[in-house]
Write an enzyme that holds these catalytic residues in place. Structure first.
Site, PDB file in Angstrom:
ATOM      1  CG  ASP A 273      32.261  14.816 -12.608  1.00 52.89           C
ATOM      2  OD1 ASP A 273      32.522  13.602 -12.504  1.00 52.89           O
ATOM      3  OD2 ASP A 273      32.022  15.383 -13.693  1.00 52.89           O
TER       4      ASP A 273
ATOM      5  NE  ARG B  26       7.656   2.087  -4.949  1.00 51.83           N
ATOM      6  CZ  ARG B  26       8.275   2.402  -3.816  1.00 51.83           C
ATOM      7  NH1 ARG B  26       7.605   2.378  -2.679  1.00 51.83           N
ATOM      8  NH2 ARG B  26       9.550   2.729  -3.818  1.00 51.83           N
ATOM      9  CD  GLN B  27       7.616   7.771 -10.324  1.00 49.59           C
ATOM     10  OE1 GLN B  27       7.466   8.649 -11.175  1.00 49.59           O
ATOM     11  NE2 GLN B  27       8.687   7.734  -9.533  1.00 49.59           N
TER      12      GLN B  27
ATOM     13  CE  LYS C 115      -2.338  -0.760   1.912  1.00 45.77           C
ATOM     14  NZ  LYS C 115      -2.501  -2.097   1.309  1.00 45.77           N
TER      15      LYS C 115
ATOM     16  CG  ASP D  31       9.780   2.800   0.337  1.00 42.85           C
ATOM     17  OD1 ASP D  31      10.956   2.870   0.731  1.00 42.85           O
ATOM     18  OD2 ASP D  31       9.257   3.675  -0.368  1.00 42.85           O
ATOM     19  CB  THR D  32       8.827   3.761   5.061  1.00 44.96           C
ATOM     20  OG1 THR D  32       7.416   3.728   4.814  1.00 44.96           O
ATOM     21  CG2 THR D  32       9.484   4.739   4.085  1.00 44.96           C
ATOM     22  CB  ALA D  33       8.403  -1.283   7.207  1.00 46.51           C
TER      23      ALA D  33
ATOM     24  CB  THR E 161       1.655   0.018   4.279  1.00 47.53           C
ATOM     25  OG1 THR E 161       1.571   1.370   3.823  1.00 47.53           O
ATOM     26  CG2 THR E 161       0.387  -0.728   3.904  1.00 47.53           C
TER      27      THR E 161
END
Length: 369
Positions: A67, A126-127, A234, A264-266, A268
């Site tokens: 599981d 980041r939080q 930014k 992260d997603t690149a 920026t």
């Protein structure tokens, strides 16, 4: 009453004699050893750290039940042992975090003397504050979880923000700087190509100025001349989406190096690189510790103006064989991305912690002054 006083005096004399005897006799303690264990998040890094220490990883069987629940069993005795547990909370973040929690509990129930959590990449970092109503401060909550599990000490690399160290109320936190180890690579393999042209170290936001300044000071300590600091301002449309960007500082006619703690997603990073190039930068490179490379990150890097991207191995980097040759992602991994291992830094930190010597020299910036 007199009889009671005599009994108390006699008892006190016996206690004093016992205390003097114990003081004269040296205390006998059993030898304390240390062992290095690892979760399943980053086995390659764990093997490298073990090699740096000249030891083998502790035996631990880590699997999953049907599981999806974690199935953990230690394969050796850890009683009265200093345990160092290496586990990045990298994707899948929740699985890695739960595995870390259960392994700490496992060591505690097995009577380990101390448990030091080595978390090269600290998830949920980041939080770190409430940005709106009715949201958790997840970075603090993860710290509470680890302390409740029984972590005695915490070791991490380039925390997203320094105040995370204060979220641990009982366990000391060592925040190492992998970026400092990246500088020799830049000096030898990248900056050597710049000639006498000036260099601008660029912080991607105001919060990263201290990190960029540290990078710049370390370059200066290695006799790199003509360096300046710049900051990008930014304007975001949403998380990970930059609508506009302004530059504070001079970057025209300079080789720019963007310094950040994670990718992260690149989105920026690549937009910043393209904008710097359009504004007159001779070249744009980047140095980031944690390479998450989520979603289209590798494709964006391959298509961007970035010439070089230096990252650490706190998170496993995807294998180039997963991508079609000639694709942007393949190009990024083949010619742009350079992985500099943090294994030696972690190995030195483990030795210092176990021997009781200072670890400050491992993350302090040395200057020529």
């Amino acid at each position: 009453f007199a009889r009671r006083i005599k009994q108390q005096d006699a008892s006190h004399s016996l206690h004093l004699a016992h205390s003097l005897t114990m003081a004269e006799t040296p205390a006998v303690t059993s030898p304390v050893t240390y062992k290095l264990f690892a979760g399943s998040a980053n086995p390659k890094l764990a093997e490298k750290v073990a090699a740096e220490l000249g030891m083998t990883l502790g035996q631990a069987n880590i699997g999953r039940f049907n599981d999806g629940e974690c199935n953990i069993q230690l394969g050796e005795n850890v009683r009265n042992t200093h345990v160092f547990l290496l586990q990045s909370t990298c994707p899948p973040v929740n699985d890695s975090l739960m595995e870390l929690f259960l392994m700490v509990r496992c060591f505690r129930r097995a009577s380990a003397r101390t448990v030091t959590a080595i978390v090269p990449y600290y998830g949920y970092a980041r939080q770190d504050r409430k940005t709106t109503a009715r949201v958790p401060i997840s970075a603090s909550d993860v710290a509470m979880l680890l302390e409740a599990a029984g972590v005695d000490r915490m070791l991490s690399l380039d925390l997203h923000c320094g105040q995370i160290q204060g979220f641990f109320h009982h366990a000391p936190v060592d925040n190492m700087h992998a970026l400092v180890d990246h500088v020799p690579f830049f000096v030898k393999d990248i900056i050597s190509e710049y000639g006498d042209n000036p260099i601008a170290v660029v912080s991607p936001d105001a919060g990263g100025v201290a990190r960029a300044k540290m990078f710049m000071e370390t370059l200066s300590a290695m006799n790199v001349q003509n360096i300046s600091l710049a900051i990008t301002i930014k304007h975001r449309r949403a998380a990970g989406e930059v609508e506009a960007m302004n530059i504070v500082g001079e970057i025209k006619g300079k080789h720019c190096i963007i310094v950040d703690d994670m990718i992260d997603t690149a989105g920026t990073l690549c937009k910043s690189a393209d904008s710097l190039k359009e504004m007159g930068a001779l070249s744009v490179s980047a140095c980031c510790t944690h390479a998450l490379f989520s979603g289209p990150a590798l494709e964006r890097i391959g298509k961007s103006a970035l010439a070089h991207l230096v990252v650490s191995d706190t998170i496993p980097v995807k294998d180039i064989s997963q991508f079609e040759e000639g694709s942007p992602a393949h190009t990024a991994l083949k010619s742009k991305i350079h992985v500099v291992s943090c294994a030696a830094l972690l190995g030195r930190a483990i030795r210092s912690i176990n021997s009781g010597t200072s670890v400050s020299n491992l993350f302090a910036v040395k200057s020529n002054k």
